[in-house]
Scaffold this motif. Sequence first.
Motif, PDB file in Angstrom:
ATOM      1  N   ARG A   1       0.809  -1.216   0.000  1.00  0.00           N
ATOM      2  CA  ARG A   1       0.000   0.000   0.000  1.00  0.00           C
ATOM      3  C   ARG A   1       0.848   1.273   0.000  1.00  0.00           C
ATOM      4  NH1 ARG A   1      -0.150  -2.824   4.326  1.00  0.00           N
ATOM      5  NH2 ARG A   1       0.618  -2.014   6.299  1.00  0.00           N
ATOM      6  N   ASP A   2       2.162   1.117   0.110  1.00  0.00           N
ATOM      7  CA  ASP A   2       3.022   2.303   0.080  1.00  0.00           C
ATOM      8  C   ASP A   2       3.236   2.748  -1.360  1.00  0.00           C
ATOM      9  OD1 ASP A   2       3.708   2.855   2.833  1.00  0.00           O
ATOM     10  OD2 ASP A   2       4.675   0.897   2.808  1.00  0.00           O
ATOM     11  N   ASP A   3       2.120   3.116  -1.998  1.00  0.00           N
ATOM     12  CA  ASP A   3       2.190   3.454  -3.418  1.00  0.00           C
ATOM     13  C   ASP A   3       3.070   4.665  -3.675  1.00  0.00           C
ATOM     14  OD1 ASP A   3       0.610   1.342  -3.754  1.00  0.00           O
ATOM     15  OD2 ASP A   3      -1.154   2.437  -4.480  1.00  0.00           O
ATOM     16  N   ALA A   4       3.287   5.476  -2.649  1.00  0.00           N
ATOM     17  CA  ALA A   4       4.114   6.668  -2.835  1.00  0.00           C
ATOM     18  C   ALA A   4       5.511   6.269  -3.285  1.00  0.00           C
ATOM     19  CB  ALA A   4       4.184   7.449  -1.537  1.00  0.00           C
ATOM     20  N   ARG A   5       5.923   5.068  -2.944  1.00  0.00           N
ATOM     21  CA  ARG A   5       7.254   4.627  -3.355  1.00  0.00           C
ATOM     22  C   ARG A   5       7.188   3.618  -4.508  1.00  0.00           C
ATOM     23  NH1 ARG A   5       7.109   6.022   1.688  1.00  0.00           N
ATOM     24  NH2 ARG A   5       8.749   7.327   2.564  1.00  0.00           N
ATOM     25  N   ALA A   6       6.068   3.639  -5.227  1.00  0.00           N
ATOM     26  CA  ALA A   6       5.917   2.727  -6.371  1.00  0.00           C
ATOM     27  C   ALA A   6       6.932   3.094  -7.451  1.00  0.00           C
ATOM     28  CB  ALA A   6       4.502   2.812  -6.919  1.00  0.00           C
ATOM     29  N   LEU A   7       7.525   2.087  -8.063  1.00  0.00           N
ATOM     30  CA  LEU A   7       8.527   2.349  -9.100  1.00  0.00           C
ATOM     31  C   LEU A   7       7.935   3.114 -10.274  1.00  0.00           C
ATOM     32  CD1 LEU A   7      10.482  -1.032  -9.167  1.00  0.00           C
ATOM     33  CD2 LEU A   7      11.116   1.134  -8.080  1.00  0.00           C
ATOM     34  N   CYS A   8       6.655   2.829 -10.600  1.00  0.00           N
ATOM     35  CA  CYS A   8       6.068   3.513 -11.753  1.00  0.00           C
ATOM     36  C   CYS A   8       5.972   5.022 -11.502  1.00  0.00           C
ATOM     37  CB  CYS A   8       4.716   2.906 -12.123  1.00  0.00           C
ATOM     38  SG  CYS A   8       3.605   2.743 -10.748  1.00  0.00           S
ATOM     39  N   LEU A   9       5.801   5.423 -10.245  1.00  0.00           N
ATOM     40  CA  LEU A   9       5.754   6.865  -9.957  1.00  0.00           C
ATOM     41  C   LEU A   9       7.132   7.503 -10.131  1.00  0.00           C
ATOM     42  CD1 LEU A   9       3.359   7.286  -6.908  1.00  0.00           C
ATOM     43  CD2 LEU A   9       2.902   7.515  -9.339  1.00  0.00           C
ATOM     44  N   TYR A  10       8.157   6.795  -9.678  1.00  0.00           N
ATOM     45  CA  TYR A  10       9.517   7.325  -9.881  1.00  0.00           C
ATOM     46  C   TYR A  10       9.811   7.440 -11.382  1.00  0.00           C
ATOM     47  CZ  TYR A  10      10.527   6.590  -4.921  1.00  0.00           C
ATOM     48  OH  TYR A  10      10.522   6.651  -3.549  1.00  0.00           O
ATOM     49  N   ARG A  11       9.308   6.440 -12.138  1.00  0.00           N
ATOM     50  CA  ARG A  11       9.520   6.482 -13.595  1.00  0.00           C
ATOM     51  C   ARG A  11       8.848   7.708 -14.179  1.00  0.00           C
ATOM     52  NH1 ARG A  11       7.373   2.170 -17.002  1.00  0.00           N
ATOM     53  NH2 ARG A  11       6.335   1.089 -15.300  1.00  0.00           N
ATOM     54  N   GLU A  12       7.594   7.951 -13.758  1.00  0.00           N
ATOM     55  CA  GLU A  12       6.850   9.118 -14.261  1.00  0.00           C
ATOM     56  C   GLU A  12       7.560  10.424 -13.926  1.00  0.00           C
ATOM     57  OE1 GLU A  12       2.837   9.082 -12.761  1.00  0.00           O
ATOM     58  OE2 GLU A  12       2.466   7.168 -13.787  1.00  0.00           O
ATOM     59  N   GLN A  13       8.252  10.401 -12.784  1.00  0.00           N
ATOM     60  CA  GLN A  13       8.955  11.628 -12.378  1.00  0.00           C
ATOM     61  C   GLN A  13      10.331  11.727 -13.043  1.00  0.00           C
ATOM     62  OE1 GLN A  13       8.964  11.139  -8.127  1.00  0.00           O
ATOM     63  NE2 GLN A  13       6.735  11.195  -8.025  1.00  0.00           N
ATOM     64  N   SER A  14      10.542  10.874 -14.065  1.00  0.00           N
ATOM     65  CA  SER A  14      11.786  10.882 -14.851  1.00  0.00           C
ATOM     66  C   SER A  14      13.034  10.554 -14.038  1.00  0.00           C
ATOM     67  CB  SER A  14      12.000  12.219 -15.575  1.00  0.00           C
ATOM     68  OG  SER A  14      10.872  12.543 -16.315  1.00  0.00           O
ATOM     69  N   MET A  15      12.869   9.822 -12.987  1.00  0.00           N
ATOM     70  CA  MET A  15      14.054   9.337 -12.261  1.00  0.00           C
ATOM     71  C   MET A  15      14.724   8.275 -13.115  1.00  0.00           C
ATOM     72  SD  MET A  15      14.159   8.572  -8.427  1.00  0.00           S
ATOM     73  CE  MET A  15      14.378   9.757  -7.189  1.00  0.00           C
ATOM     74  N   THR A  16      15.995   8.052 -12.903  1.00  0.00           N
ATOM     75  CA  THR A  16      16.683   7.025 -13.689  1.00  0.00           C
ATOM     76  C   THR A  16      16.887   5.776 -12.823  1.00  0.00           C
ATOM     77  OG1 THR A  16      18.859   7.711 -12.957  1.00  0.00           O
ATOM     78  CG2 THR A  16      17.973   8.809 -14.930  1.00  0.00           C
ATOM     79  N   PRO A  17      17.062   4.624 -13.464  1.00  0.00           N
ATOM     80  CA  PRO A  17      17.355   3.412 -12.697  1.00  0.00           C
ATOM     81  C   PRO A  17      18.604   3.585 -11.827  1.00  0.00           C
ATOM     82  CG  PRO A  17      16.817   2.846 -14.949  1.00  0.00           C
ATOM     83  CD  PRO A  17      16.875   4.338 -14.898  1.00  0.00           C
ATOM     84  N   GLY A  18      19.554   4.371 -12.328  1.00  0.00           N
ATOM     85  CA  GLY A  18      20.774   4.620 -11.546  1.00  0.00           C
ATOM     86  C   GLY A  18      20.435   5.342 -10.236  1.00  0.00           C
ATOM     87  N   GLN A  19      19.497   6.288 -10.319  1.00  0.00           N
ATOM     88  CA  GLN A  19      19.101   7.012  -9.100  1.00  0.00           C
ATOM     89  C   GLN A  19      18.385   6.071  -8.118  1.00  0.00           C
ATOM     90  OE1 GLN A  19      17.087  10.093 -11.382  1.00  0.00           O
ATOM     91  NE2 GLN A  19      18.347  11.662 -10.399  1.00  0.00           N
ATOM     92  N   ILE A  20      17.615   5.144  -8.667  1.00  0.00           N
ATOM     93  CA  ILE A  20      16.941   4.153  -7.789  1.00  0.00           C
ATOM     94  C   ILE A  20      17.998   3.297  -7.091  1.00  0.00           C
ATOM     95  CG2 ILE A  20      15.414   2.118  -7.761  1.00  0.00           C
ATOM     96  CD1 ILE A  20      13.787   4.543  -8.373  1.00  0.00           C
ATOM     97  N   ARG A  21      18.952   2.825  -7.855  1.00  0.00           N
ATOM     98  CA  ARG A  21      20.025   2.021  -7.238  1.00  0.00           C
ATOM     99  C   ARG A  21      20.733   2.815  -6.135  1.00  0.00           C
ATOM    100  NH1 ARG A  21      22.184  -2.567 -10.304  1.00  0.00           N
ATOM    101  NH2 ARG A  21      20.893  -2.823 -12.140  1.00  0.00           N
ATOM    102  N   ALA A  22      20.981   4.083  -6.427  1.00  0.00           N
ATOM    103  CA  ALA A  22      21.676   4.917  -5.430  1.00  0.00           C
ATOM    104  C   ALA A  22      20.830   5.043  -4.165  1.00  0.00           C
ATOM    105  CB  ALA A  22      21.983   6.284  -6.026  1.00  0.00           C
ATOM    106  N   MET A  23      19.506   5.251  -4.342  1.00  0.00           N
ATOM    107  CA  MET A  23      18.617   5.372  -3.169  1.00  0.00           C
ATOM    108  C   MET A  23      18.635   4.104  -2.346  1.00  0.00           C
ATOM    109  SD  MET A  23      15.241   7.108  -4.834  1.00  0.00           S
ATOM    110  CE  MET A  23      14.136   6.766  -3.494  1.00  0.00           C
ATOM    111  N   LEU A  24      18.849   2.973  -3.024  1.00  0.00           N
ATOM    112  CA  LEU A  24      18.835   1.667  -2.326  1.00  0.00           C
ATOM    113  C   LEU A  24      20.213   1.279  -1.805  1.00  0.00           C
ATOM    114  CD1 LEU A  24      16.533  -0.219  -4.873  1.00  0.00           C
ATOM    115  CD2 LEU A  24      15.915   0.519  -2.558  1.00  0.00           C
ATOM    116  N   GLY A  25      21.191   2.142  -2.039  1.00  0.00           N
ATOM    117  CA  GLY A  25      22.549   1.837  -1.575  1.00  0.00           C
ATOM    118  C   GLY A  25      23.191   0.723  -2.377  1.00  0.00           C
ATOM    119  N   LEU A  26      22.848   0.654  -3.664  1.00  0.00           N
ATOM    120  CA  LEU A  26      23.338  -0.467  -4.494  1.00  0.00           C
ATOM    121  C   LEU A  26      24.387  -0.049  -5.517  1.00  0.00           C
ATOM    122  CD1 LEU A  26      20.057  -2.494  -5.197  1.00  0.00           C
ATOM    123  CD2 LEU A  26      22.028  -3.206  -3.837  1.00  0.00           C
ATOM    124  N   LEU A  27      25.024   1.087  -5.307  1.00  0.00           N
ATOM    125  CA  LEU A  27      26.006   1.471  -6.334  1.00  0.00           C
ATOM    126  C   LEU A  27      27.398   0.968  -6.000  1.00  0.00           C
ATOM    127  CD1 LEU A  27      24.851   5.044  -7.358  1.00  0.00           C
ATOM    128  CD2 LEU A  27      24.609   2.891  -8.602  1.00  0.00           C
TER     129      LEU A  27
END
Length: 282
Positions: free
Chosen positions: A256-282
Motif C-alpha cells: 500500500r506504500d504506493d508513494a514509493r511505487a517504481l512507476c511513480l519514480y519512472r513518471e517523475q523521470s528518475m533514472t534506474p541509476g538514481q533508484i540504485r543509489a537510493m537503495l545503496g546499491l552502487l
Amino acid sequence: MAGGTVTRFAPSPTGPLHLGHAFAALTADRLADAGRFLLRIEDIDRSRCCPEYEALIAEDLHWLGLTWPQPVLRQSDRLPAYRAALDRLAELGLTYPCRCNRADIRAALSAPQEGAPRIGPDGPVYPGTCRHRSMDDADEGDAIRLNAARAVQHLRLGTLGFHDEGLAQDMPLSPAGFLTQIGDVVLARRGMGTSYHLSVVVDDAAQGITLVTRGRDLLDSTHIHILLQQLLDLPTPRYHHHRLIRDDAGKRLAKRDDARALCLYREQSMTPGQIRAMLGLL
Ligand code: GLU
C-alpha cells in the motif's frame, strides 16, 4: 543444464512494485552472477491478483535493466503440481483437514490451560483442534494442515537448521522447536488447493533454484520450507535473506506504500541509476 547460480524474484501481482521490490529483484539478479535470474509470478490468491499488475511488474523490471528467460512461471498454472505434492504428504499420513477460522483459533488459544499463545511465521501456533480429523472426511470448506508431530518423525536429517548467507549466520531449529514455534502449518488454504509454503517449495525445486534470495520478513518461513523439502525428497537450496527497505519512519514498505511505487519514480523521470543509489546499491 548450464552450471551457475540460479535465483528468482517471486512477486505477487497484488499492487505496484515499490522500492523494496526493486531491492529484492536487483539483489536476486546480482547474486545470480554469471548464472540465471528467473521471474516467477506468485498468483495463487486469485482474489487479490490482477493482470494489470503483472504487466506492470515486467515493465518496471525491464526499466531497472533486468532480463529473464521466458516463459515466466505463473503459480496459477501449477495447481496440478501442488496437488501431487499434497497427495504425497497425505499418503504419508501427514495431513488433516481443518475448518477452524481465525476466531476459532483465537478462542481455543484463550482457554486458561493454553497459557500465552506462541506466534509462529503464520500467526498463532495452531492449537490442534482439528488434528483428530481424517482426510476421508475433508470437504470444500476445509483447509489442509500438516501434522507437524508426525512430519518430524519422517525427517531425513535430524535438523531443520540452515545457514543464512545474507546474515552470515546459522539458523538452527530442532524438530522439537518446530513443534512449539511453528506447528501444524496450512498446506492448502480453503478453496485454493495450495498455500504459499507448499507452492514455493514445489516451484523452487521445479525451477532448479540453487539460491533463494528474499527479505528477512520471510526468514522464519524457511524452516517450514526445509521440512517440506525433506518430506517431498526435494533438494534444499542455499538461502540469502536480505535487509528490508524501510520508510522514513523505519517501517517496512508494504504494497500500500504506493508513494514509493517504481512507476511513480519512472513518471517523475528518475533514472534506474538514481533508484540504485537510493537503495545503496552502487
Ligand atoms: N511472493 C512472496 C512475496 O511477494 C515472495 C516469496 C519468496 O520469495 O519466497 O513476498
